[in-house]
Scaffold this motif. Structure first.
Motif, mmCIF file in Angstrom:
data_model
loop_
_atom_site.group_PDB
_atom_site.id
_atom_site.type_symbol
_atom_site.label_atom_id
_atom_site.label_comp_id
_atom_site.label_asym_id
_atom_site.label_seq_id
_atom_site.Cartn_x
_atom_site.Cartn_y
_atom_site.Cartn_z
ATOM 1 N N ASN A 193 1.529 -6.366 -1.702
ATOM 2 C CA ASN A 193 0.383 -6.909 -2.426
ATOM 3 C C ASN A 193 -0.928 -6.392 -1.844
ATOM 4 N N GLU A 218 0.583 -7.900 3.385
ATOM 5 C CA GLU A 218 0.780 -9.080 2.550
ATOM 6 C C GLU A 218 1.773 -8.743 1.451
ATOM 7 N N THR A 219 2.868 -9.502 1.407
ATOM 8 C CA THR A 219 3.919 -9.286 0.406
ATOM 9 C C THR A 219 4.403 -10.632 -0.110
ATOM 10 N N GLU A 220 5.202 -10.586 -1.159
ATOM 11 C CA GLU A 220 5.854 -11.792 -1.678
ATOM 12 C C GLU A 220 7.149 -12.075 -0.920
ATOM 13 N N LYS A 268 -0.224 0.693 0.452
ATOM 14 C CA LYS A 268 -0.642 -0.105 -0.710
ATOM 15 C C LYS A 268 0.123 0.292 -1.970
#
Length: 72
Positions: free
Chosen positions: A29, A43-45, A23
């Protein structure tokens, strides 16, 4: 982008440590590590999570020598 990866981790305590460490990585994210299902959800961009997954593998090995993450 949200994606799940199969992992190998030895204990619930190590799973919690890996989750907290991931994290904190740049570009992440959100992250959850489920010891029971041996799954890491990231979860990432970024469209391409390859660099982040490599960093997760490095961080995971520092916490648990047997840590592995499978990239399909």
């Amino acid at each position: 982008m949200k994606k799940s990866y199969k992992i190998e981790i030895d204990c619930a305590n190590c799973a919690a440590k890996v989750e907290n460490a991931v994290k904190k990585l740049d570009g992440v994210n959100a992250c959850t590590v489920n010891f029971m299902t041996q799954k890491l959800t990231l979860e990432t961009e970024a469209e391409d999570q390859t660099a982040i997954v490599r960093e997760i593998a490095r961080v995971g090995k520092k916490i648990d020598d047997d840590f592995e993450i499978s990239v399909k």
